[in-house]
Design a protein around this motif. Structure first.
Motif, PDB file in Angstrom:
ATOM      1  N   THR A  22       0.843  -1.183   0.000  1.00  0.00           N
ATOM      2  CA  THR A  22       0.000   0.000   0.000  1.00  0.00           C
ATOM      3  C   THR A  22       0.882   1.238   0.000  1.00  0.00           C
ATOM      4  O   THR A  22       1.838   1.331   0.753  1.00  0.00           O
ATOM      5  CB  THR A  22      -0.921  -0.004   1.236  1.00  0.00           C
ATOM      6  OG1 THR A  22      -1.581  -1.256   1.299  1.00  0.00           O
ATOM      7  CG2 THR A  22      -1.928   1.106   1.173  1.00  0.00           C
ATOM      8  N   ASP A  24       2.095   5.145   0.598  1.00  0.00           N
ATOM      9  CA  ASP A  24       1.972   6.064   1.724  1.00  0.00           C
ATOM     10  C   ASP A  24       0.734   6.945   1.574  1.00  0.00           C
ATOM     11  O   ASP A  24       0.047   7.243   2.550  1.00  0.00           O
ATOM     12  CB  ASP A  24       3.209   6.960   1.824  1.00  0.00           C
ATOM     13  CG  ASP A  24       4.366   6.295   2.544  1.00  0.00           C
ATOM     14  OD1 ASP A  24       4.186   5.184   3.082  1.00  0.00           O
ATOM     15  OD2 ASP A  24       5.455   6.901   2.587  1.00  0.00           O
ATOM     16  N   THR A  26      -2.104   6.251   0.071  1.00  0.00           N
ATOM     17  CA  THR A  26      -3.305   5.479   0.390  1.00  0.00           C
ATOM     18  C   THR A  26      -3.445   5.312   1.899  1.00  0.00           C
ATOM     19  O   THR A  26      -4.543   5.470   2.458  1.00  0.00           O
ATOM     20  CB  THR A  26      -3.255   4.097  -0.299  1.00  0.00           C
ATOM     21  OG1 THR A  26      -3.147   4.312  -1.713  1.00  0.00           O
ATOM     22  CG2 THR A  26      -4.490   3.281   0.009  1.00  0.00           C
ATOM     23  N   LEU A  27      -2.342   5.013   2.559  1.00  0.00           N
ATOM     24  CA  LEU A  27      -2.360   4.876   4.020  1.00  0.00           C
ATOM     25  C   LEU A  27      -2.740   6.196   4.683  1.00  0.00           C
ATOM     26  O   LEU A  27      -3.516   6.224   5.642  1.00  0.00           O
ATOM     27  CB  LEU A  27      -0.993   4.411   4.529  1.00  0.00           C
ATOM     28  CG  LEU A  27      -0.594   2.984   4.206  1.00  0.00           C
ATOM     29  CD1 LEU A  27       0.857   2.735   4.602  1.00  0.00           C
ATOM     30  CD2 LEU A  27      -1.514   1.983   4.898  1.00  0.00           C
ATOM     31  N   ARG A  28      -2.178   7.281   4.167  1.00  0.00           N
ATOM     32  CA  ARG A  28      -2.484   8.601   4.729  1.00  0.00           C
ATOM     33  C   ARG A  28      -3.972   8.914   4.624  1.00  0.00           C
ATOM     34  O   ARG A  28      -4.594   9.364   5.585  1.00  0.00           O
ATOM     35  CB  ARG A  28      -1.673   9.680   4.005  1.00  0.00           C
ATOM     36  CG  ARG A  28      -2.018  11.092   4.481  1.00  0.00           C
ATOM     37  CD  ARG A  28      -1.479  12.159   3.561  1.00  0.00           C
ATOM     38  NE  ARG A  28      -1.920  12.076   2.183  1.00  0.00           N
ATOM     39  CZ  ARG A  28      -3.076  12.538   1.722  1.00  0.00           C
ATOM     40  NH1 ARG A  28      -3.951  13.076   2.544  1.00  0.00           N
ATOM     41  NH2 ARG A  28      -3.386  12.448   0.452  1.00  0.00           N
ATOM     42  N   ALA A  38      -4.304   1.526   9.253  1.00  0.00           N
ATOM     43  CA  ALA A  38      -3.492   2.262   8.287  1.00  0.00           C
ATOM     44  C   ALA A  38      -2.442   3.098   9.011  1.00  0.00           C
ATOM     45  O   ALA A  38      -1.281   3.154   8.594  1.00  0.00           O
ATOM     46  CB  ALA A  38      -4.373   3.148   7.414  1.00  0.00           C
ATOM     47  N   GLU A  41       0.354   0.959  10.200  1.00  0.00           N
ATOM     48  CA  GLU A  41       1.277   0.657   9.106  1.00  0.00           C
ATOM     49  C   GLU A  41       2.230   1.827   8.869  1.00  0.00           C
ATOM     50  O   GLU A  41       3.411   1.634   8.607  1.00  0.00           O
ATOM     51  CB  GLU A  41       0.499   0.337   7.820  1.00  0.00           C
ATOM     52  CG  GLU A  41       1.357   0.075   6.618  1.00  0.00           C
ATOM     53  CD  GLU A  41       2.209  -1.181   6.712  1.00  0.00           C
ATOM     54  OE1 GLU A  41       3.264  -1.227   6.066  1.00  0.00           O
ATOM     55  OE2 GLU A  41       1.826  -2.122   7.449  1.00  0.00           O
ATOM     56  N   ILE A  42       1.722   3.036   8.989  1.00  0.00           N
ATOM     57  CA  ILE A  42       2.577   4.224   8.874  1.00  0.00           C
ATOM     58  C   ILE A  42       3.627   4.206   9.984  1.00  0.00           C
ATOM     59  O   ILE A  42       4.809   4.470   9.743  1.00  0.00           O
ATOM     60  CB  ILE A  42       1.733   5.520   8.920  1.00  0.00           C
ATOM     61  CG1 ILE A  42       0.881   5.639   7.661  1.00  0.00           C
ATOM     62  CG2 ILE A  42       2.627   6.748   9.097  1.00  0.00           C
ATOM     63  CD1 ILE A  42      -0.166   6.745   7.707  1.00  0.00           C
TER      64      ILE A  42
END
Length: 195
Positions: A22, A24, A26-28, A38, A41-42
């Motif tokens: 994924t 960054d 998309t995670l943001r 999410a 994961e960051i």
């Protein structure tokens, strides 16, 4: 339909196993909507490099842990407002740097006994050991002005581009180049016994 026999196929089609990474961004976006997975994961992706940066800026493990924790709390609170003008990584390093400065401002300088300092400086680290070299590098970095130290760490350790460093430290790439050159020269001079 089985293409060879022309009859319906009884077994399910083969599944393709994909490794999905994924981005960054998309995670943001997911974290901005409140997705704690999410954001976790960051944390996993960027936490170690943020800690490494803070550790070298502050020269203290406990302070670095505190700064990174404060940076992630601030990031979680501010991520819905993050517009993406820079990369997520650059934004996180900016927050980490600000938190480090805040911590340094809170701390008061501790008076040093001049005699103890002189004897420590006279003995210096043992140039024959690798651990001594790392200690000497940490000591030399601690002597650099904050901006030179921050630029050197972001360029040499975190491998950021001049533009990313400039964004992180709210300056220009030209200033970054100048600070990096001065920092490298100062480190070269301070570590000349290790060549």
């Amino acid at each position: 339909m089985n293409t060879i026999t022309g009859s319906p196929r009884d077994d399910p089609p083969p599944r393709l196993v994909e490794s999905v990474v994924t981005s960054d961004d998309t995670l943001r976006r997911a974290a901005a909507l409140g997705d704690t997975n999410a954001f976790a994961e960051i944390l996993q992706r960027h936490g170690p490099s943020m800690f490494r940066y803070a550790r070298r800026l502050l020269n203290d493990r406990g302070d670095a842990e505190e700064v990174v924790q404060d940076a992630f709390i601030a990031a979680w609170q501010a991520i819905p407002d993050f517009r993406g003008d820079s990369s997520l990584r650059t934004w996180l390093f900016t927050i980490t740097g600000r938190k480090a400065i805040d911590l340094l401002r809170k701390k008061r300088p501790v008076p040093v006994d001049n005699d103890a300092f002189t004897s420590l400086a006279a003995t210096g680290p043992d140039p024959g050991t690798h651990a001594g070299l790392l200690e000497a590098l940490d000591a030399a970095l601690a002597e650099l002005p904050y901006l030179q130290r921050a630029v050197w760490l972001l360029r040499e350790i975190e491998q950021m581009s001049y533009a990313e460093i400039a964004t992180t430290l709210h300056t220009t790439p030209t200033v970054v180049r100048g600070q990096l050159a001065r920092g490298r020269a100062a480190l070269k001079e301070r570590l000349k016994d290790w060549r």
